[in-house]
Write a protein that holds these residues in place. Structure first.
Motif, mmCIF file in Angstrom:
data_model
loop_
_atom_site.group_PDB
_atom_site.id
_atom_site.type_symbol
_atom_site.label_atom_id
_atom_site.label_comp_id
_atom_site.label_asym_id
_atom_site.label_seq_id
_atom_site.Cartn_x
_atom_site.Cartn_y
_atom_site.Cartn_z
ATOM 1 N N SER A 145 -0.030 12.530 18.807
ATOM 2 C CA SER A 145 -1.149 11.739 19.033
ATOM 3 C C SER A 145 -2.113 11.553 17.651
ATOM 4 C CB SER A 145 -2.040 12.065 20.116
ATOM 5 O OG SER A 145 -2.001 13.504 20.226
ATOM 6 N N ALA A 146 -2.312 12.674 16.816
ATOM 7 C CA ALA A 146 -2.775 12.656 15.562
ATOM 8 C C ALA A 146 -2.215 11.512 14.758
ATOM 9 C CB ALA A 146 -2.769 13.891 14.990
ATOM 10 N N LEU A 147 -0.974 11.796 14.517
ATOM 11 C CA LEU A 147 -0.089 10.762 13.653
ATOM 12 C C LEU A 147 -0.163 9.225 14.254
ATOM 13 C CD1 LEU A 147 1.552 11.045 11.338
ATOM 14 C CD2 LEU A 147 3.597 11.676 12.805
ATOM 15 N N LYS A 148 -0.341 9.012 15.524
ATOM 16 C CA LYS A 148 -0.336 7.781 15.981
ATOM 17 C C LYS A 148 -1.903 7.048 15.578
ATOM 18 C CE LYS A 148 0.586 3.964 18.492
ATOM 19 N NZ LYS A 148 -0.556 3.088 18.634
ATOM 20 N N LYS A 149 -3.080 7.883 15.423
ATOM 21 C CA LYS A 149 -4.234 7.364 14.902
ATOM 22 C C LYS A 149 -4.047 7.099 13.415
ATOM 23 C CE LYS A 149 -7.001 10.006 18.478
ATOM 24 N NZ LYS A 149 -7.612 11.365 18.490
ATOM 25 N N VAL A 150 -3.262 7.972 12.777
ATOM 26 C CA VAL A 150 -3.319 7.705 11.234
ATOM 27 C C VAL A 150 -2.426 6.403 11.070
ATOM 28 C CG1 VAL A 150 -1.796 8.526 9.075
ATOM 29 C CG2 VAL A 150 -3.170 10.182 10.641
ATOM 30 N N MET A 181 0.867 -1.120 0.006
ATOM 31 C CA MET A 181 0.050 0.074 0.105
ATOM 32 C C MET A 181 0.912 1.109 -0.107
ATOM 33 S SD MET A 181 -3.218 0.718 2.638
ATOM 34 C CE MET A 181 -2.728 1.631 3.706
ATOM 35 N N ALA A 182 0.404 2.452 -0.529
ATOM 36 C CA ALA A 182 0.992 3.680 -0.605
ATOM 37 C C ALA A 182 0.414 4.456 0.306
ATOM 38 C CB ALA A 182 1.384 4.259 -1.909
ATOM 39 N N LEU A 183 0.787 5.252 1.439
ATOM 40 C CA LEU A 183 0.010 6.204 2.254
ATOM 41 C C LEU A 183 0.504 7.581 1.595
ATOM 42 C CD1 LEU A 183 -1.503 7.350 4.675
ATOM 43 C CD2 LEU A 183 0.554 7.183 5.955
ATOM 44 N N ILE A 184 -0.442 8.223 1.210
ATOM 45 C CA ILE A 184 -0.252 9.689 0.641
ATOM 46 C C ILE A 184 -0.321 10.506 1.564
ATOM 47 C CG2 ILE A 184 -0.651 11.190 -1.301
ATOM 48 C CD1 ILE A 184 -1.771 8.558 -2.792
ATOM 49 N N VAL A 185 0.620 11.428 1.865
ATOM 50 C CA VAL A 185 0.474 12.590 2.845
ATOM 51 C C VAL A 185 0.235 13.989 2.170
ATOM 52 C CG1 VAL A 185 1.672 13.790 4.813
ATOM 53 C CG2 VAL A 185 2.087 11.389 4.337
ATOM 54 N N THR A 186 -0.639 14.323 2.323
ATOM 55 C CA THR A 186 -0.848 15.806 1.448
ATOM 56 C C THR A 186 -1.316 16.883 2.317
ATOM 57 O OG1 THR A 186 -2.276 16.662 -0.396
ATOM 58 C CG2 THR A 186 -3.250 15.518 1.261
ATOM 59 N N ASP A 228 -13.586 6.808 -3.119
ATOM 60 C CA ASP A 228 -13.632 5.684 -2.737
ATOM 61 C C ASP A 228 -12.209 5.429 -2.129
ATOM 62 O OD1 ASP A 228 -16.106 4.818 -2.028
ATOM 63 O OD2 ASP A 228 -16.362 4.057 -4.238
ATOM 64 N N ILE A 229 -11.671 6.783 -1.877
ATOM 65 C CA ILE A 229 -9.941 6.433 -1.178
ATOM 66 C C ILE A 229 -10.048 6.439 0.270
ATOM 67 C CG2 ILE A 229 -7.849 7.392 -1.266
ATOM 68 C CD1 ILE A 229 -8.565 8.743 -4.103
ATOM 69 N N PRO A 230 -9.627 5.260 1.011
ATOM 70 C CA PRO A 230 -9.356 5.364 2.259
ATOM 71 C C PRO A 230 -8.933 6.505 2.869
ATOM 72 C CG PRO A 230 -8.759 3.201 1.455
ATOM 73 C CD PRO A 230 -8.874 4.130 0.380
ATOM 74 N N PHE A 231 -9.449 7.367 3.805
ATOM 75 C CA PHE A 231 -9.080 8.475 4.537
ATOM 76 C C PHE A 231 -8.736 8.143 5.755
ATOM 77 C CE2 PHE A 231 -9.254 12.455 6.709
ATOM 78 C CZ PHE A 231 -8.502 13.432 5.947
ATOM 79 N N VAL A 232 -7.173 8.294 6.110
ATOM 80 C CA VAL A 232 -7.145 7.820 7.499
ATOM 81 C C VAL A 232 -6.560 8.711 8.469
ATOM 82 C CG1 VAL A 232 -6.099 5.545 6.713
ATOM 83 C CG2 VAL A 232 -4.488 7.322 6.439
ATOM 84 N N ALA A 275 -4.035 5.020 0.473
ATOM 85 C CA ALA A 275 -4.725 5.681 1.809
ATOM 86 C C ALA A 275 -4.277 7.072 1.775
ATOM 87 C CB ALA A 275 -4.727 4.888 2.964
ATOM 88 N N VAL A 276 -5.028 7.919 2.274
ATOM 89 C CA VAL A 276 -4.545 9.440 2.338
ATOM 90 C C VAL A 276 -4.783 9.888 3.738
ATOM 91 C CG1 VAL A 276 -5.248 11.797 1.459
ATOM 92 C CG2 VAL A 276 -5.293 10.002 -0.218
ATOM 93 N N CYS A 277 -3.696 10.918 3.944
ATOM 94 C CA CYS A 277 -3.853 11.731 5.093
ATOM 95 C C CYS A 277 -3.691 13.105 4.968
ATOM 96 C CB CYS A 277 -3.069 11.134 6.605
ATOM 97 S SG CYS A 277 -1.468 11.187 6.135
#
Lengths: 283, 295
Positions: free
Chosen positions: B279-284, B193-198, B247-251, B223-225
């Motif tokens: 803490s926000a990043l841990k949730k991601v 998977m690729a997590l895209i940080v935007t 339909d892109i998972p938003f994390v 997935a996107v954060c």
């Protein structure tokens, strides 16, 4: 006067600096060479757009003429041709469009055809000619599109601003090579400094005069200033971090048109660069 | 072992900051920095072991033997990369423009062109209790895709050789590069998977669309954060809406936090400190692991 704006690290504000420089210069050309992710057009919203396709040459095989000598396979340094079931097959993604296979073929069985890899858009925003290179998604190399964009915009106006891609690889070299002056945009972090050093070395190697611009200044990072001092790198501008500027940027608005302080800063930057370029000519 | 790649499209959105924190959260034993023309992960992922350094050779480079050269200019005429410089009837090679195709040597009637090996970068591998593979491309060089593949390959080989725990529930963290071109395409192949940080800006959204399209051409899950979402909350909503529509998972989203750059300047990751962004990043991270079925 051709000014290249580069940074090494992404997201430091290359497009911010390039767009605002081009706008304060009034009659100028802005060229977006960050062809993988071109964003200057979002800020400048150019009108009267025209588009030119950027093509590369790829081989096509005349199987009736092919005698199966495999000289094309042996010649190709990128392993882009293979013989499958005694017929030559091209792997498009790795072909560099060098044209060597067609020269190497003794039976004239290889013709070259055009393949589009992107486009160059040209338009206007007030006095600014806006040239944008856009690479097609899924393509590997942006170099042909960068070349296309530079070709269309380089000699049009007295002042040209070249918005370069991030990093320090071949695409940056291509964008910087024809410039008279380089603006290195940096942010004051350990990441920012590390990548700043990489592009500084690249620009020095090309013997280009340069300056540093600090963007989003928010607190101290003395290591950066020390590095600049040690290497005699002048810092021509330092833009402090502000929530307003961040918001203007997020909305893709042009900062010098919304913030008088910003306008003064960029006018001053342009003057300093012009002075350096003229001075270098005299020396 | 599952492989998670961190991408962004737009530069400077926080790929490396995210990757460095994920390395700690996951206690990852396999790590790679594929941003070979601006590598930074080593600054915040310090290794105690002695590294192994290896030279990376890209394409060969042409050079012209001026004694043999008759000045016919055939090389100049046939080179598609403007890599032959002519000064009258004297020809030389611009090493930065040369792509190593050898067309010049093919057409030279005097046999005056030689193709020689070119060191285009350096690979660095740490293989102690953890494997960390990184590299630096020599400036102005091409072949970054090839180097990226070698970085990833070394990480995989070293993980196997050192017989580190490779249970199904472990994850390898790979830091990617900005853009959508060759290094990104090379880094994407074979990952789970690729997590895209935007970031919340029109530029961030435009670049996000281009990287999502590239990943879909390469048939890779994403997935996107959103990082620093509170700098422009409306743009953040716009991006979240884009993800829903496609339909892109938003994390998750991470607030702007001055502590982030302070931590980085100290050479530590966000996981080593305690602040809002941590803490926000841990949730991601948790949401991403759930998508990877690694709870």
């Amino acid at each position: 006067m051709k000014i290249a704006v580069l940074s090494g690290k992404g997201g430091t504000g290359k497009t911010f600096v390039s767009v605002n420089l081009a706008v304060v210069a009034k009659n100028s050309t802005y060229i977006d060479c960050d062809v993988e992710e071109p964003n200057g057009r979002l800020f400048l919203k150019p009108e009267d757009l025209t588009s030119t396709a950027v093509n590369v040459k790829v081989p096509s095989f005349d199987v009736d003429k092919c005698v199966g000598c495999k000289k094309c396979v042996d010649f190709c340094r990128f392993n882009a041709i293979a013989f499958i079931k005694d017929k030559p097959k091209l792997f498009m993604g790795v072909c560099h469009s060098c044209g060597g296979c067609a020269i190497a073929c003794p039976s004239m069985a290889i013709m070259e055809t055009d393949r589009q890899v992107g486009e160059v858009q040209k338009g206007r925003y007030k006095g600014v000619t806006v040239v944008t290179g856009v690479m097609n998604t899924g393509e590997e190399s942006g170099i042909p599109v960068i070349k296309g964009a530079l070709k269309q915009g380089l000699d049009e106006n007295e002042i040209t601003v070249i918005d370069c891609p991030p990093g320090s690889a071949c695409s940056v070299m291509e964008s910087v090579e024809k410039s008279d002056f380089c603006v290195l945009v940096a942010e004051l972090t350990a990441f920012g400094l590390h990548n700043f050093i990489m592009v500084y070395e690249l620009v020095t190697l090309l013997n280009k005069p340069l300056c540093a611009v600090i963007n989003k200044e928010n607190g101290d990072y003395p290591e950066f200033n020390e590095y600049c001092k040690q290497h005699n790198i002048p810092i021509f501008l330092s833009v402090p971090y502000s929530e307003e500027l961040a918001l203007i940027g997020a909305d893709a608005k042009i900062a010098v048109e919304h913030d008088t302080k910003c306008q003064e800063m960029f006018k001053d930057l342009l003057e300093k660069i012009a002075y350096e370029v003229k001075g270098a000519g005299k020396r | 072992m599952k492989k998670l790649l961190i991408l962004s499209g737009k530069g400077g959105t926080g790929k490396t900051t995210t990757a460095a924190a994920f390395v700690k959260f996951a206690n990852a034993v396999a790590i790679a920095d594929c941003d070979v023309d601006a590598p930074n992960l080593h600054i915040v992922t310090k290794m105690n072991d002695e590294p192994i350094n290896m030279d990376f050779y890209g394409s060969d480079k042409a050079s012209i033997d001026t004694d043999k050269c008759s000045g016919c200019g055939k090389c100049y005429e046939k080179c598609r990369f403007d890599a032959i410089i002519s000064k009258g009837d004297r020809y030389t090679v611009n090493e930065f423009a040369c792509e190593g195709c050898a067309v010049c040597s093919l057409v030279c009637p005097q046999n005056a062109v030689k193709m020689t090996e070119d060191k285009a970068g350096e690979l660095t591998l740490y293989a102690g209790k953890k494997v960390f593979s990184t590299a630096k491309l020599k400036m102005g060089r091409g072949n970054s895709g090839k180097l990226v593949s070698e970085v990833k390959g070394l990480m995989q080989q070293a993980t196997k050789l050192t017989q580190l725990k490779q249970e199904k529930e472990s994850v390898a963290i790979i830091d990617g590069s900005p853009g959508i071109g060759c290094p990104v395409i090379a880094s994407i192949s074979g990952v789970d998977m690729a997590l895209i940080v935007t970031e919340p800006s029109l530029s961030g959204l435009s670049d996000l669309m281009r990287i999502v399209k590239t990943a879909s051409i390469l048939q890779t899950r994403v997935a996107v954060c959103i990082n620093r979402y509170d700098q422009a909350p409306k743009k953040a909503e716009m991006i979240q809406k884009f993800c829903e529509d496609y339909d892109i998972p938003f994390v998750g989203k991470i607030p702007y936090d001055k502590q982030a750059s302070i931590a980085i300047n100290k050479g530590i990751s966000l996981a080593d400190i305690s602040c809002e962004a941590t803490s926000a990043l841990k949730k991601v991270f948790d949401a991403t692991m759930k998508l990877l079925e690694l709870e």
